[in-house]
Design a protein around this motif. Structure first.
Motif, short mmCIF file in Angstrom:
data_model
loop_
_atom_site.label_atom_id
_atom_site.label_comp_id
_atom_site.label_asym_id
_atom_site.label_seq_id
_atom_site.Cartn_x
_atom_site.Cartn_y
_atom_site.Cartn_z
N SER A 326 37.49 61.12 -16.06
CA SER A 326 36.81 62.07 -16.24
C SER A 326 37.22 62.86 -15.79
CB SER A 326 36.16 61.52 -14.72
OG SER A 326 36.63 61.29 -14.16
N GLN A 327 38.17 63.21 -15.83
CA GLN A 327 39.25 64.49 -15.58
C GLN A 327 40.18 65.29 -16.94
OE1 GLN A 327 42.19 63.69 -11.82
NE2 GLN A 327 40.47 62.94 -11.33
N THR A 328 40.11 64.42 -17.98
CA THR A 328 40.07 65.14 -18.89
C THR A 328 39.69 65.31 -20.09
OG1 THR A 328 41.94 62.67 -18.86
CG2 THR A 328 42.19 63.95 -21.07
N CYS A 329 40.67 66.79 -20.49
CA CYS A 329 39.92 67.18 -21.75
C CYS A 329 39.82 65.98 -22.97
CB CYS A 329 40.03 68.81 -21.77
SG CYS A 329 39.41 69.38 -23.50
N SER A 330 39.33 66.23 -24.08
CA SER A 330 38.62 65.68 -24.72
C SER A 330 39.43 66.78 -26.07
CB SER A 330 38.14 65.03 -25.12
OG SER A 330 36.44 66.30 -25.36
N GLN A 331 39.38 67.60 -25.49
CA GLN A 331 40.27 68.92 -26.68
C GLN A 331 41.36 69.06 -27.14
OE1 GLN A 331 37.97 69.82 -29.17
NE2 GLN A 331 36.28 68.25 -27.93
N CYS A 332 42.15 69.52 -25.90
CA CYS A 332 43.85 69.90 -25.59
C CYS A 332 43.40 68.70 -24.52
CB CYS A 332 42.95 71.20 -24.75
SG CYS A 332 42.93 71.42 -23.18
N VAL A 335 44.86 67.34 -18.33
CA VAL A 335 44.32 67.11 -16.83
C VAL A 335 44.16 67.66 -15.59
CG1 VAL A 335 44.20 64.64 -15.94
CG2 VAL A 335 44.75 64.91 -17.78
N ASP A 336 42.92 67.80 -15.13
CA ASP A 336 43.04 68.29 -13.58
C ASP A 336 41.23 67.85 -13.19
OD1 ASP A 336 42.87 70.26 -11.95
OD2 ASP A 336 43.62 71.60 -13.15
N LYS A 337 41.57 67.30 -11.52
CA LYS A 337 41.10 67.35 -10.76
C LYS A 337 39.74 67.95 -10.50
CE LYS A 337 39.24 64.91 -6.17
NZ LYS A 337 39.68 64.83 -5.05
N ARG A 338 40.26 69.85 -11.23
CA ARG A 338 38.92 70.79 -10.39
C ARG A 338 37.97 70.42 -12.25
NH1 ARG A 338 42.79 75.00 -9.14
NH2 ARG A 338 44.14 74.08 -10.70
N ASN A 339 38.45 69.92 -13.05
CA ASN A 339 37.80 70.05 -14.46
C ASN A 339 36.19 69.28 -14.19
OD1 ASN A 339 39.93 71.06 -15.60
ND2 ASN A 339 40.49 69.14 -17.07
N ARG A 340 36.08 68.11 -13.36
CA ARG A 340 35.09 67.98 -13.23
C ARG A 340 34.26 68.65 -12.18
NH1 ARG A 340 33.28 62.56 -14.09
NH2 ARG A 340 30.89 62.55 -13.63
N VAL A 341 33.61 69.47 -12.52
CA VAL A 341 32.81 70.51 -11.64
C VAL A 341 32.13 69.53 -10.31
CG1 VAL A 341 31.50 72.64 -11.62
CG2 VAL A 341 32.60 71.77 -13.25
N ASP A 342 31.17 69.24 -11.33
CA ASP A 342 29.82 68.75 -10.58
C ASP A 342 29.68 66.77 -11.37
OD1 ASP A 342 28.19 69.27 -11.86
OD2 ASP A 342 27.27 70.68 -11.03
N GLN A 343 28.78 66.00 -11.41
CA GLN A 343 28.99 64.94 -11.31
C GLN A 343 28.14 65.17 -13.12
OE1 GLN A 343 25.29 63.69 -12.94
NE2 GLN A 343 27.02 61.48 -13.68
N CYS A 348 36.80 72.32 -18.87
CA CYS A 348 38.12 72.76 -18.74
C CYS A 348 39.29 73.71 -18.27
CB CYS A 348 38.88 72.77 -20.36
SG CYS A 348 40.86 72.26 -21.04
N ARG A 349 40.52 73.39 -17.34
CA ARG A 349 41.02 74.82 -17.00
C ARG A 349 42.32 75.52 -17.81
NH1 ARG A 349 39.73 76.58 -11.86
NH2 ARG A 349 38.08 75.04 -10.62
N GLY A 350 42.25 74.01 -18.59
CA GLY A 350 42.98 75.11 -19.92
C GLY A 350 42.32 75.33 -21.08
N CYS A 351 41.70 75.05 -21.33
CA CYS A 351 41.07 75.70 -22.93
C CYS A 351 39.98 76.39 -23.04
CB CYS A 351 41.35 74.87 -24.55
SG CYS A 351 40.21 73.01 -23.94
N GLY A 352 39.30 75.93 -21.36
CA GLY A 352 37.82 75.71 -21.38
C GLY A 352 36.73 75.48 -21.27
N VAL A 353 36.80 74.73 -22.45
CA VAL A 353 35.84 73.95 -23.13
C VAL A 353 34.52 73.34 -22.02
CG1 VAL A 353 36.28 71.82 -23.27
CG2 VAL A 353 35.38 72.03 -25.58
N VAL A 354 33.50 73.78 -22.22
CA VAL A 354 32.11 73.46 -21.42
C VAL A 354 31.78 72.37 -22.19
CG1 VAL A 354 29.79 74.14 -20.08
CG2 VAL A 354 32.32 75.51 -20.92
N ALA A 355 31.42 70.70 -21.76
CA ALA A 355 30.60 70.19 -22.14
C ALA A 355 30.56 69.05 -20.63
CB ALA A 355 31.55 68.81 -22.66
#
Length: 385
Positions: A326-332, A335-343, A348-355
């Motif tokens: 749930s914290q890993t970006c499927s594109q790039c 891994v960052d805990k902050r990637n999961r903004v809410d439920q 993604c903090r790395g590539c900016g993808v929103v999903a």
């Protein structure tokens, strides 16, 4: 592959009395055998038979019924010891573990009693059974089931069947050995993310929302609380009538979800990748209001339904480690805990993808499943020089 088929018996009054008396008697005797086994340090089945078989026969049990009672008791202790070794009943010296190990196993009056083909025979065309009871052989006991269940019984029934009583109704649970389809080589993998807000999210885009089921469970919980507070005879009667209704509803939803996922995998020649969630109740820590939802949700049941439906259809299936999906970006792959903004939101903090957070996790699970499958296919034979 072994599956079970449940049929409901429709006995006449005299037949029902014989079945009820039989269950009460065999389970009372099973409790006695359990006390003997506990007093003698739970010996092996052959030794336990030497201490109890003659007495069971003297009480009126047939030879096969006596053997099944002894085996049922020994199997119960085998299961208990396996749970103790695995730590399922708590740590050593914990209250729950000490309580379970410090007294003989007891059997409920309506607990299941196994029957083999010597004690039970099926007449599929007439939809009746002939079954051993304490009053002798009881013939022409009618049963009802669906057409699919009857066909499965006719074609694949093999082994023992269990007689149980539930809410003053009798059921036979028959074991069937169904052949598995030949497993094909998958072109890709479908990742399935399991959760509470969304029961199952597949990497194909399929999402089974849990909103409806969670609302249904909350209504059932509120109703149970109201009825329990009243403590009247009518309230107790309604509580008994509603028992297991939520369980049946959830099981039906899990069957529908599992069938949808497996059918899509079979149609697209894909495999299925599932998270390994065994023991999640012991691993996670939740606030008190969240515990009801966690412990009400059938984590293992949905996974088991997907597994057996996949095996019947020949769909490859693998389990993967759910850590950080749930914290890993499927594109790039950042891994960052902050990637999961809410439920429901993933940024993604790395590539900016929103999903959608669950769909992103399902894609990670699919990729891990493909890696696990390919690693299993790799040759371990050294290359020829």
């Amino acid at each position: 592959m072994k599956i079970v088929v449940q049929v409901k018996l429709m006995p006449e009054a005299e037949q029902a009395a014989a079945l009820r008396s039989t269950l009460r008697t065999v389970n009372d005797l099973a409790c006695w055998v359990s006390r003997v086994a506990f007093a003698r340090g739970v010996p092996r089945e052959y030794e336990l038979r030497q201490h109890t078989y003659a007495q069971l026969k003297a009480e009126g049990l047939g030879a096969q019924a006596a053997q099944h009672v002894i085996k049922k008791v020994r199997d119960a202790y085998t299961t208990l010891h396996a749970n103790l070794r695995a730590g399922h009943l708590g740590k050593p010296k914990s209250k729950r573990r000490v309580k379970a190990a410090s007294k003989p196993i007891a059997f409920r009056p309506e607990a299941a009693q196994p029957y083999d083909d010597r004690c039970l025979s099926w007449q599929y065309d007439a939809q009746t059974v002939s079954i051993w009871t304490m009053a002798g052989r009881t013939k022409n006991v009618s049963f009802v089931c669906s057409a699919d269940a009857l066909k499965t019984l006719r074609d694949y029934r093999k082994g023992e069947s269990d007689l149980i009583e539930r809410d003053r109704a009798f059921y036979l649970i028959a074991t069937c050995e169904v052949p598995e389809a030949e497993q094909y080589e998958p072109d890709s993998f479908i990742g399935v993310d399991l959760g509470i807000a969304n029961i199952a999210t597949a990497s194909t885009g399929y999402m089974a929302a849990g909103r409806g089921l969670n609302r249904y469970r909350k209504r059932q919980l509120d109703l149970r609380r109201k009825l329990q507070k009243k403590r009247t005879k009518s309230a107790k009667r309604r509580l008994k009538a509603r028992s297991r209704r939520e369980q049946r509803h959830a099981a039906n939803q899990n069957h529908i979800i599992a069938k949808t996922i497996v059918t899509e995998a079979e149609r697209t020649s894909a495999g299925i990748s599932l998270e390994e969630l065994r023991g999640i109740r012991q691993r996670v820590r939740l606030r008190k209001p969240q515990r009801v939802q966690l412990h009400s949700w059938a984590f293992a049941q949905l996974g088991d339904f997907i597994v057996y439906k996949a095996r019947r259809a020949g769909v490859p299936l693998v389990y993967v480690d759910p850590a950080y999906t749930s914290q890993t970006c499927s594109q790039c792959r950042h891994v960052d805990k902050r990637n999961r903004v809410d439920q429901g939101l993933f940024i993604c903090r790395g590539c900016g993808v929103v999903a959608h957070a669950d769909r992103n996790a399902s894609h990670n699970i699919a990729q891990r499943g493909e890696n696990v499958w390919n690693a299993g296919r790799e040759s371990r034979v050294p290359a020829t020089p």
